[in-house]
Scaffold this motif. Structure first.
Motif, PDB file in Angstrom:
ATOM      1  N   VAL A 117      13.010   9.858  -6.257  1.00 40.46           N
ATOM      2  CA  VAL A 117      13.123   8.899  -5.148  1.00 40.46           C
ATOM      3  C   VAL A 117      14.050   9.382  -4.050  1.00 40.46           C
ATOM      4  O   VAL A 117      14.136   8.752  -2.988  1.00 40.46           O
ATOM      5  N   LYS A 118      14.744  10.483  -4.277  1.00 44.50           N
ATOM      6  CA  LYS A 118      15.714  10.974  -3.294  1.00 44.50           C
ATOM      7  C   LYS A 118      15.021  11.247  -1.977  1.00 44.50           C
ATOM      8  O   LYS A 118      13.954  11.863  -1.938  1.00 44.50           O
ATOM      9  N   GLY A 119      15.628  10.760  -0.906  1.00 45.10           N
ATOM     10  CA  GLY A 119      15.044  10.930   0.419  1.00 45.10           C
ATOM     11  C   GLY A 119      14.104   9.808   0.818  1.00 45.10           C
ATOM     12  O   GLY A 119      13.746   9.694   1.989  1.00 45.10           O
ATOM     13  N   ARG A 120      13.693   8.996  -0.143  1.00 46.99           N
ATOM     14  CA  ARG A 120      12.796   7.880   0.156  1.00 46.99           C
ATOM     15  C   ARG A 120      13.458   6.521  -0.060  1.00 46.99           C
ATOM     16  O   ARG A 120      13.149   5.562   0.632  1.00 46.99           O
ATOM     17  N   PHE A 121      14.343   6.436  -1.048  1.00 47.84           N
ATOM     18  CA  PHE A 121      15.016   5.187  -1.386  1.00 47.84           C
ATOM     19  C   PHE A 121      16.478   5.257  -0.962  1.00 47.84           C
ATOM     20  O   PHE A 121      17.101   6.331  -1.010  1.00 47.84           O
ATOM     21  N   GLN A 158       0.837  -1.203   0.000  1.00 51.44           N
ATOM     22  CA  GLN A 158       0.000   0.000   0.000  1.00 51.44           C
ATOM     23  C   GLN A 158       0.871   1.252   0.000  1.00 51.44           C
ATOM     24  O   GLN A 158       2.028   1.226   0.452  1.00 51.44           O
ATOM     25  N   ALA A 159       0.310   2.313  -0.503  1.00 53.08           N
ATOM     26  CA  ALA A 159       1.011   3.593  -0.491  1.00 53.08           C
ATOM     27  C   ALA A 159       1.437   3.939   0.936  1.00 53.08           C
ATOM     28  O   ALA A 159       0.674   3.737   1.888  1.00 53.08           O
ATOM     29  N   GLY A 160       2.662   4.428   1.047  1.00 60.40           N
ATOM     30  CA  GLY A 160       3.230   4.723   2.344  1.00 60.40           C
ATOM     31  C   GLY A 160       4.034   3.592   2.939  1.00 60.40           C
ATOM     32  O   GLY A 160       4.748   3.788   3.935  1.00 60.40           O
ATOM     33  N   GLY A 161       3.934   2.422   2.350  1.00 62.94           N
ATOM     34  CA  GLY A 161       4.642   1.260   2.846  1.00 62.94           C
ATOM     35  C   GLY A 161       6.077   1.191   2.365  1.00 62.94           C
ATOM     36  O   GLY A 161       6.580   2.107   1.685  1.00 62.94           O
ATOM     37  N   SER A 162       6.732   0.090   2.706  1.00 63.40           N
ATOM     38  CA  SER A 162       8.143  -0.099   2.386  1.00 63.40           C
ATOM     39  C   SER A 162       8.387  -1.472   1.780  1.00 63.40           C
ATOM     40  O   SER A 162       7.649  -2.425   2.060  1.00 63.40           O
ATOM     41  N   LEU A 163       9.425  -1.547   0.989  1.00 69.63           N
ATOM     42  CA  LEU A 163       9.923  -2.808   0.452  1.00 69.63           C
ATOM     43  C   LEU A 163      11.437  -2.716   0.378  1.00 69.63           C
ATOM     44  O   LEU A 163      11.996  -1.618   0.219  1.00 69.63           O
ATOM     45  N   ARG A 164      12.100  -3.861   0.470  1.00 74.13           N
ATOM     46  CA  ARG A 164      13.534  -3.911   0.216  1.00 74.13           C
ATOM     47  C   ARG A 164      13.805  -4.907  -0.903  1.00 74.13           C
ATOM     48  O   ARG A 164      13.492  -6.094  -0.777  1.00 74.13           O
ATOM     49  N   THR A 166      25.837  -8.701  -3.066  1.00 74.53           N
ATOM     50  CA  THR A 166      24.445  -8.301  -3.138  1.00 74.53           C
ATOM     51  C   THR A 166      24.312  -6.785  -3.039  1.00 74.53           C
ATOM     52  O   THR A 166      25.011  -6.145  -2.251  1.00 74.53           O
ATOM     53  N   VAL A 167      23.422  -6.260  -3.858  1.00 78.66           N
ATOM     54  CA  VAL A 167      23.061  -4.850  -3.785  1.00 78.66           C
ATOM     55  C   VAL A 167      21.591  -4.765  -3.397  1.00 78.66           C
ATOM     56  O   VAL A 167      20.782  -5.610  -3.802  1.00 78.66           O
ATOM     57  N   TYR A 168      21.271  -3.758  -2.588  1.00 75.89           N
ATOM     58  CA  TYR A 168      19.929  -3.610  -2.056  1.00 75.89           C
ATOM     59  C   TYR A 168      19.330  -2.272  -2.475  1.00 75.89           C
ATOM     60  O   TYR A 168      20.042  -1.310  -2.753  1.00 75.89           O
ATOM     61  N   LEU A 169      18.010  -2.227  -2.471  1.00 80.06           N
ATOM     62  CA  LEU A 169      17.301  -0.966  -2.630  1.00 80.06           C
ATOM     63  C   LEU A 169      16.199  -0.939  -1.575  1.00 80.06           C
ATOM     64  O   LEU A 169      15.209  -1.666  -1.681  1.00 80.06           O
ATOM     65  N   GLN A 170      16.411  -0.134  -0.551  1.00 81.02           N
ATOM     66  CA  GLN A 170      15.395   0.063   0.472  1.00 81.02           C
ATOM     67  C   GLN A 170      14.468   1.167   0.001  1.00 81.02           C
ATOM     68  O   GLN A 170      14.918   2.286  -0.268  1.00 81.02           O
ATOM     69  N   MET A 171      13.185   0.848  -0.093  1.00 85.88           N
ATOM     70  CA  MET A 171      12.202   1.791  -0.613  1.00 85.88           C
ATOM     71  C   MET A 171      11.186   2.089   0.474  1.00 85.88           C
ATOM     72  O   MET A 171      10.450   1.184   0.916  1.00 85.88           O
ATOM     73  N   ASN A 172      11.158   3.331   0.905  1.00 85.87           N
ATOM     74  CA  ASN A 172      10.224   3.770   1.937  1.00 85.87           C
ATOM     75  C   ASN A 172       9.249   4.788   1.367  1.00 85.87           C
ATOM     76  O   ASN A 172       9.488   5.364   0.302  1.00 85.87           O
ATOM     77  N   SER A 173       8.168   5.015   2.093  1.00 84.45           N
ATOM     78  CA  SER A 173       7.154   6.004   1.678  1.00 84.45           C
ATOM     79  C   SER A 173       6.762   5.800   0.221  1.00 84.45           C
ATOM     80  O   SER A 173       6.727   6.751  -0.568  1.00 84.45           O
ATOM     81  N   LEU A 174       6.468   4.579  -0.122  1.00 81.24           N
ATOM     82  CA  LEU A 174       6.169   4.250  -1.521  1.00 81.24           C
ATOM     83  C   LEU A 174       4.906   4.942  -1.995  1.00 81.24           C
ATOM     84  O   LEU A 174       3.939   5.130  -1.235  1.00 81.24           O
ATOM     85  N   LYS A 175       4.914   5.301  -3.268  1.00 86.54           N
ATOM     86  CA  LYS A 175       3.802   5.990  -3.917  1.00 86.54           C
ATOM     87  C   LYS A 175       3.309   5.149  -5.083  1.00 86.54           C
ATOM     88  O   LYS A 175       4.078   4.371  -5.664  1.00 86.54           O
ATOM     89  N   PRO A 176       2.066   5.329  -5.480  1.00 86.21           N
ATOM     90  CA  PRO A 176       1.572   4.572  -6.644  1.00 86.21           C
ATOM     91  C   PRO A 176       2.441   4.775  -7.883  1.00 86.21           C
ATOM     92  O   PRO A 176       2.597   3.841  -8.682  1.00 86.21           O
ATOM     93  N   GLU A 177       3.018   5.943  -8.034  1.00 87.91           N
ATOM     94  CA  GLU A 177       3.867   6.193  -9.203  1.00 87.91           C
ATOM     95  C   GLU A 177       5.201   5.462  -9.151  1.00 87.91           C
ATOM     96  O   GLU A 177       5.958   5.493 -10.122  1.00 87.91           O
TER      97      GLU A 177
END
Length: 119
Positions: A64-68, A13-19, A78-89
Motif C-alpha cells: 500500500v506504500k505510496g497509495r495509502f 471501482q478500481a482506481g478510486g479512493s476511500l477514506r 480519530t485516526v484516518y486511512l486515506q486510500m487512493n488508487s484502490l485495487k481489487p486486491e
C-alpha cells in the motif's frame, strides 16, 4: 470502556479512493499508537499502516506504500486511512487497533469496516 468505531468503507471501482475513519473513546488517545489492519477472505489479518501516538512516525505495508496515507487528529480522537488508487486486491475488512507503542501488540480492536474494490 475502550471503544474503537470504524466508518467510511464501501464499494468503489478500481482506481478510486476511500477514506476510513476510526474514532476512539474510553482511553487517553494521545498515549497510544494506532494501526489499520485488514483481512481479506481466506487470508490472515495483515498490518496495513501504523502511526505513533504523536503522529510523527508512520509505517506502511509494501503493498500500500505510496497509495495509502495514515493520519490522526488527536483533538478529535480519530485516526484516518486515506486510500487512493484502490485495487481489487485491497478488498478486505479493515480494522483499527490501538497499541501501547509503534509496532506493539494491539490490545483493542474496532468492529471493522468493509472495503470492496470492483475491477
Amino acid at each position: 470502556q475502550v471503544q474503537l468505531v470504524e466508518s467510511g468503507g464501501g464499494l468503489v471501482q478500481a482506481g478510486g479512493s476511500l477514506r476510513l475513519s476510526c474514532t476512539a473513546s474510553g482511553f487517553t488517545f494521545t498515549s497510544y499508537a494506532m494501526s489499520w489492519y485488514r483481512r481479506a477472505p481466506g487470508k490472515e489479518r495483515e498490518l496495513v499502516a501504523t502511526i505513533r501516538s504523536t503522529g510523527g512516525t508512520t509505517s506502511y505495508a509494501g503493498a500500500v506504500k505510496g497509495r495509502f496515507t495514515i493520519s490522526r487528529d488527536n483533538a478529535k480522537n480519530t485516526v484516518y486511512l486515506q486510500m487512493n488508487s484502490l485495487k481489487p486486491e485491497d478488498t478486505a475488512m479493515y480494522y483499527c487497533g490501538r497499541a501501547a507503542r509503534l509496532y506493539g501488540l494491539v490490545d483493542y480492536w474496532g468492529q471493522g469496516t468493509q472495503v470492496t474494490v470492483s475491477s
